[in-house]
Enzyme design. Sequence first.
Site, PDB file in Angstrom:
ATOM      1  N   GLN A  16       1.336  -1.413   0.078  1.00  0.00           N
ATOM      2  CA  GLN A  16       0.197   0.280   0.276  1.00  0.00           C
ATOM      3  C   GLN A  16       0.559   1.415  -0.155  1.00  0.00           C
ATOM      4  OE1 GLN A  16      -3.466   1.278   2.954  1.00  0.00           O
ATOM      5  NE2 GLN A  16      -2.086   1.496   3.749  1.00  0.00           N
ATOM      6  N   ASP A  17       1.645   1.478   0.938  1.00  0.00           N
ATOM      7  CA  ASP A  17       2.670   2.779   0.674  1.00  0.00           C
ATOM      8  C   ASP A  17       3.468   2.930  -0.509  1.00  0.00           C
ATOM      9  OD1 ASP A  17       1.257   2.870   3.785  1.00  0.00           O
ATOM     10  OD2 ASP A  17       3.101   2.835   4.961  1.00  0.00           O
ATOM     11  N   LEU A  89      10.383   0.068   3.114  1.00  0.00           N
ATOM     12  CA  LEU A  89       8.887  -0.440   3.666  1.00  0.00           C
ATOM     13  C   LEU A  89       9.153  -1.704   3.826  1.00  0.00           C
ATOM     14  CD1 LEU A  89       7.103   2.009   1.678  1.00  0.00           C
ATOM     15  CD2 LEU A  89       8.241   2.925   3.501  1.00  0.00           C
ATOM     16  N   SER A 138       6.703   1.290  13.437  1.00  0.00           N
ATOM     17  CA  SER A 138       4.991   1.930  13.341  1.00  0.00           C
ATOM     18  C   SER A 138       4.833   2.371  15.509  1.00  0.00           C
ATOM     19  CB  SER A 138       4.782  -0.289  13.760  1.00  0.00           C
ATOM     20  OG  SER A 138       3.182  -0.360  13.784  1.00  0.00           O
ATOM     21  N   GLU A 140       2.815   0.507  16.339  1.00  0.00           N
ATOM     22  CA  GLU A 140       2.148  -0.929  17.380  1.00  0.00           C
ATOM     23  C   GLU A 140       3.397  -0.865  18.303  1.00  0.00           C
ATOM     24  OE1 GLU A 140      -1.029  -2.959  17.047  1.00  0.00           O
ATOM     25  OE2 GLU A 140       0.990  -4.050  17.409  1.00  0.00           O
ATOM     26  N   TYR A 161       5.659  -9.288  15.314  1.00  0.00           N
ATOM     27  CA  TYR A 161       5.272  -7.953  15.084  1.00  0.00           C
ATOM     28  C   TYR A 161       5.868  -7.137  15.291  1.00  0.00           C
ATOM     29  CZ  TYR A 161       4.717  -4.514  11.785  1.00  0.00           C
ATOM     30  OH  TYR A 161       4.402  -2.664  10.763  1.00  0.00           O
ATOM     31  N   HIS A 191      -2.674   3.761   9.281  1.00  0.00           N
ATOM     32  CA  HIS A 191      -3.104   4.701   8.112  1.00  0.00           C
ATOM     33  C   HIS A 191      -3.613   4.005   6.504  1.00  0.00           C
ATOM     34  CE1 HIS A 191       1.785   4.148   7.978  1.00  0.00           C
ATOM     35  NE2 HIS A 191       1.198   4.255   6.810  1.00  0.00           N
TER      36      HIS A 191
HETATM   37  P1  NAP Z   1       1.352  -3.807   3.152  1.00  0.00           P
HETATM   38  O1  NAP Z   1       1.074  -3.122   2.192  1.00  0.00           O
HETATM   39  O2  NAP Z   1       2.066  -5.565   3.633  1.00  0.00           O
HETATM   40  O3  NAP Z   1       3.238  -4.421   2.719  1.00  0.00           O
HETATM   41  C1  NAP Z   1       4.245  -4.520   2.120  1.00  0.00           C
HETATM   42  C2  NAP Z   1       5.732  -4.755   1.340  1.00  0.00           C
HETATM   43  O4  NAP Z   1       6.419  -5.447   1.974  1.00  0.00           O
HETATM   44  C3  NAP Z   1       4.956  -4.832  -0.116  1.00  0.00           C
HETATM   45  O5  NAP Z   1       6.074  -4.555  -1.094  1.00  0.00           O
HETATM   46  C4  NAP Z   1       5.624  -7.074   0.583  1.00  0.00           C
HETATM   47  O6  NAP Z   1       5.684  -7.872  -0.756  1.00  0.00           O
HETATM   48  C5  NAP Z   1       6.870  -6.133   1.125  1.00  0.00           C
HETATM   49  N1  NAP Z   1       7.789  -7.465   1.161  1.00  0.00           N
HETATM   50  C6  NAP Z   1       6.949  -8.142   2.169  1.00  0.00           C
HETATM   51  N2  NAP Z   1       7.753  -9.622   2.554  1.00  0.00           N
HETATM   52  C7  NAP Z   1       9.266  -9.150   2.591  1.00  0.00           C
HETATM   53  C8  NAP Z   1      10.115  -9.645   1.386  1.00  0.00           C
HETATM   54  N3  NAP Z   1      10.533 -10.795   2.362  1.00  0.00           N
HETATM   55  N4  NAP Z   1      11.219  -9.094   1.124  1.00  0.00           N
HETATM   56  C9  NAP Z   1      11.072  -8.057   0.551  1.00  0.00           C
HETATM   57  N5  NAP Z   1       9.546  -7.505   0.283  1.00  0.00           N
HETATM   58  C10 NAP Z   1       8.529  -8.255   1.598  1.00  0.00           C
HETATM   59  O7  NAP Z   1       2.472  -2.665   4.072  1.00  0.00           O
HETATM   60  P2  NAP Z   1       2.097  -1.317   4.354  1.00  0.00           P
HETATM   61  O8  NAP Z   1       0.758  -0.625   4.832  1.00  0.00           O
HETATM   62  O9  NAP Z   1       2.276  -0.635   2.561  1.00  0.00           O
HETATM   63  O10 NAP Z   1       3.130  -0.572   5.044  1.00  0.00           O
HETATM   64  C11 NAP Z   1       4.103  -0.201   4.367  1.00  0.00           C
HETATM   65  C12 NAP Z   1       5.294  -0.480   5.664  1.00  0.00           C
HETATM   66  O11 NAP Z   1       5.398   0.686   6.511  1.00  0.00           O
HETATM   67  C13 NAP Z   1       5.488  -2.191   6.544  1.00  0.00           C
HETATM   68  O12 NAP Z   1       7.127  -1.499   7.309  1.00  0.00           O
HETATM   69  C14 NAP Z   1       4.383  -1.803   7.416  1.00  0.00           C
HETATM   70  O13 NAP Z   1       5.193  -2.933   8.440  1.00  0.00           O
HETATM   71  C15 NAP Z   1       5.052  -0.435   8.580  1.00  0.00           C
HETATM   72  N6  NAP Z   1       3.303   0.732   9.027  1.00  0.00           N
HETATM   73  C16 NAP Z   1       2.662   0.250   8.215  1.00  0.00           C
HETATM   74  C17 NAP Z   1       1.550   1.459   8.643  1.00  0.00           C
HETATM   75  C18 NAP Z   1       0.540   0.977   8.367  1.00  0.00           C
HETATM   76  O14 NAP Z   1      -0.862   1.703   9.019  1.00  0.00           O
HETATM   77  N7  NAP Z   1       0.032   0.577   6.624  1.00  0.00           N
HETATM   78  C19 NAP Z   1       1.606   1.833  10.132  1.00  0.00           C
HETATM   79  C20 NAP Z   1       3.202   1.999  10.204  1.00  0.00           C
HETATM   80  C21 NAP Z   1       3.695   0.996   9.517  1.00  0.00           C
HETATM   81  P3  NAP Z   1       4.352  -8.181  -1.421  1.00  0.00           P
HETATM   82  O15 NAP Z   1       3.353  -7.125  -2.147  1.00  0.00           O
HETATM   83  O16 NAP Z   1       4.741  -8.833  -2.353  1.00  0.00           O
HETATM   84  O17 NAP Z   1       4.054  -9.170  -0.306  1.00  0.00           O
HETATM   85  N1  GDD Z   2      -6.864  -7.900  11.261  1.00  0.00           N
HETATM   86  C1  GDD Z   2      -8.169  -8.199  11.549  1.00  0.00           C
HETATM   87  N2  GDD Z   2      -9.121  -8.404  11.118  1.00  0.00           N
HETATM   88  N3  GDD Z   2      -8.241  -6.883  13.164  1.00  0.00           N
HETATM   89  C2  GDD Z   2      -9.314  -7.015  13.339  1.00  0.00           C
HETATM   90  C3  GDD Z   2     -10.225  -8.129  12.872  1.00  0.00           C
HETATM   91  C4  GDD Z   2     -10.674  -8.726  11.268  1.00  0.00           C
HETATM   92  O1  GDD Z   2     -11.285  -9.885  10.984  1.00  0.00           O
HETATM   93  N4  GDD Z   2     -11.444  -7.570  13.909  1.00  0.00           N
HETATM   94  C5  GDD Z   2     -10.578  -7.137  15.115  1.00  0.00           C
HETATM   95  N5  GDD Z   2      -9.616  -5.753  14.088  1.00  0.00           N
HETATM   96  C6  GDD Z   2      -8.831  -5.887  15.161  1.00  0.00           C
HETATM   97  C7  GDD Z   2      -7.334  -5.806  15.731  1.00  0.00           C
HETATM   98  O2  GDD Z   2      -7.480  -6.907  16.676  1.00  0.00           O
HETATM   99  C8  GDD Z   2      -6.762  -4.959  16.316  1.00  0.00           C
HETATM  100  O3  GDD Z   2      -7.508  -4.649  17.298  1.00  0.00           O
HETATM  101  C9  GDD Z   2      -7.422  -3.890  15.367  1.00  0.00           C
HETATM  102  O4  GDD Z   2      -8.799  -4.300  14.501  1.00  0.00           O
HETATM  103  C10 GDD Z   2      -6.535  -3.310  13.618  1.00  0.00           C
HETATM  104  O5  GDD Z   2      -6.257  -4.213  13.051  1.00  0.00           O
HETATM  105  P1  GDD Z   2      -5.811  -4.248  11.412  1.00  0.00           P
HETATM  106  O6  GDD Z   2      -6.720  -3.591  11.231  1.00  0.00           O
HETATM  107  O7  GDD Z   2      -5.145  -5.657  11.175  1.00  0.00           O
HETATM  108  O8  GDD Z   2      -4.055  -3.457  12.383  1.00  0.00           O
HETATM  109  P2  GDD Z   2      -3.352  -3.702  13.360  1.00  0.00           P
HETATM  110  O9  GDD Z   2      -3.047  -2.199  13.606  1.00  0.00           O
HETATM  111  O10 GDD Z   2      -3.345  -4.847  13.943  1.00  0.00           O
HETATM  112  O11 GDD Z   2      -1.718  -3.705  12.614  1.00  0.00           O
HETATM  113  C11 GDD Z   2      -1.783  -2.225  11.469  1.00  0.00           C
HETATM  114  O12 GDD Z   2      -1.143  -1.274  11.801  1.00  0.00           O
HETATM  115  C12 GDD Z   2      -0.077  -1.209  12.454  1.00  0.00           C
HETATM  116  C13 GDD Z   2       0.259   0.577  12.470  1.00  0.00           C
HETATM  117  O13 GDD Z   2      -0.334   0.573  13.693  1.00  0.00           O
HETATM  118  C14 GDD Z   2      -0.479  -2.532  10.527  1.00  0.00           C
HETATM  119  O14 GDD Z   2      -0.671  -2.508   9.427  1.00  0.00           O
HETATM  120  C15 GDD Z   2       0.398  -2.716  11.089  1.00  0.00           C
HETATM  121  O15 GDD Z   2       1.820  -3.267   9.625  1.00  0.00           O
HETATM  122  C16 GDD Z   2       1.261  -1.741  11.582  1.00  0.00           C
HETATM  123  O16 GDD Z   2       2.488  -1.002  12.291  1.00  0.00           O
END
Ligand code: NAP
Ligand code: GDD
Length: 352
Positions: A16-17, A89, A138, A140, A161, A191
């Site tokens: 996504q990002d 990322l 993150s 988290e 994680y 996000h």
């Molecule tokens: P995402 O959609 O899950 O994307 C993760 C990316 O990492 C994908 O391109 C995935 O490839 C790649 N990847 C996974 N395993 C890999 C490996 N072994 N080697 C190389 N690439 C690999 O995550 P995102 O939401 O864009 O988040 C981007 C980064 O920000 C991540 O590090 C995430 O932990 C962090 N983050 C996200 C959030 C959020 O709310 N979105 C918040 C805080 C931090 P594939 O497409 O092939 O799976």
């Molecule tokens: N995924 C998921 N699926 N979450 C659920 C569900 C379900 O069916 N039902 C309830 N939840 C609750 C989870 O228990 C959690 O408390 C909340 O919804 C958000 O879950 P996710 O959307 O999976 O995100 P996350 O907060 O655990 O993690 C995401 O945000 C982090 C930043 O705070 C991910 O993007 C992480 O990669 C990222 O670091």
Amino acid sequence: MEINTKRALITGITGQDGSFLAEFLLDKGYKVHGIVRRASTFNTDRLDDIYADPHESGANLLLHYGDSTDGSSLRRILERVQPDEIYNLAAQSHVRVSFDQPEYTADVVATGTLRLLEAVRDHVTNTKREVRLYQAGSSEMFGAAPAPQNENTPFYPRSPYAVSKVAGHWYAVNYRESYGLFICNGILFNHESHRRGETFVTRKITRALGRIKLGLQEKLYLGNLDSRRDWGYAGDYVEAMWLMLQQRTPEDFVIATGESHSVEEFLNLSAEFLDMDWRKVVELDPRYLRPTEVDHLLGDGTKALTKLGWRPKVTFQNLVRLMVDHDLELARQEQTLTRAGHHFKPRGVSHG
Ligand code: NAP
Ligand code: GDD
């Protein structure tokens, strides 16, 4: 588009990002290189709109096979690309899945970061070039620490994680202090967007409600509805990543909206936009509960506002609206194809 001669390298560009960041940097005139891991099916869907055949001259987005678990590929790509900025990322980014695959998660998220830092350290020593690196941290990492959380809040990670992200964070700090590398840790709160992976709760909700509304699905199974998250829009957050690397000195920043909502509130608002009663279609499935939950994430982004001038643009209401609208349209397209005789098979195992 601005004129720029800089080269950026993005790990996790297919996520996504990664896709939002690639668009953002291309708009700024960067040449963007991305690392893609090999999969048996195409995993570049999110890049379809910006990808051009590299055989055509003038392609500014170039993809390279590599993997965070494979240090030699990272080193080779660094040598080839000679980036000015690196955005790390790549991650196994699903918290629930990290309880099922803790070792793999640590290998990609923690040790993968270390591999990249080692490669950058050697590259900088050998070439004397300045390379700036953004590390995707993150919220988290705060886990059980009381809200609101800011840059001074001690980490209390609650999942493999999150522990791995904490390791990545401190590796990054250590490499900054030990070798004088320009590294910024972004501590980003959740996000979302219409490109969010479909097993994260927001997208799972908007995708399922859209399908239920059109009669393509009957139930939505969820876990804990009480946890609260500080949800922003991914398109806004990638700008903050870039801004961090444009500062004079490398520092760490919390990026957040400063507003939190429960999963139930997200459900309520999504259902309200669709004129539905979610209580009739949502059921609890314990498989979506986590052994340890993070109850409340709420970020204090004062430092980012003061030093980067960054603030979120998309409100919670607008975020939910754009995701609901997008996924209702997807469901409409699916309905049209179904009526034309196309058969959609149920999805496989879902840990989301
Ligand atoms: P995402 O959609 O899950 O994307 C993760 C990316 O990492 C994908 O391109 C995935 O490839 C790649 N990847 C996974 N395993 C890999 C490996 N072994 N080697 C190389 N690439 C690999 O995550 P995102 O939401 O864009 O988040 C981007 C980064 O920000 C991540 O590090 C995430 O932990 C962090 N983050 C996200 C959030 C959020 O709310 N979105 C918040 C805080 C931090 P594939 O497409 O092939 O799976
Ligand atoms: N995924 C998921 N699926 N979450 C659920 C569900 C379900 O069916 N039902 C309830 N939840 C609750 C989870 O228990 C959690 O408390 C909340 O919804 C958000 O879950 P996710 O959307 O999976 O995100 P996350 O907060 O655990 O993690 C995401 O945000 C982090 C930043 O705070 C991910 O993007 C992480 O990669 C990222 O670091």
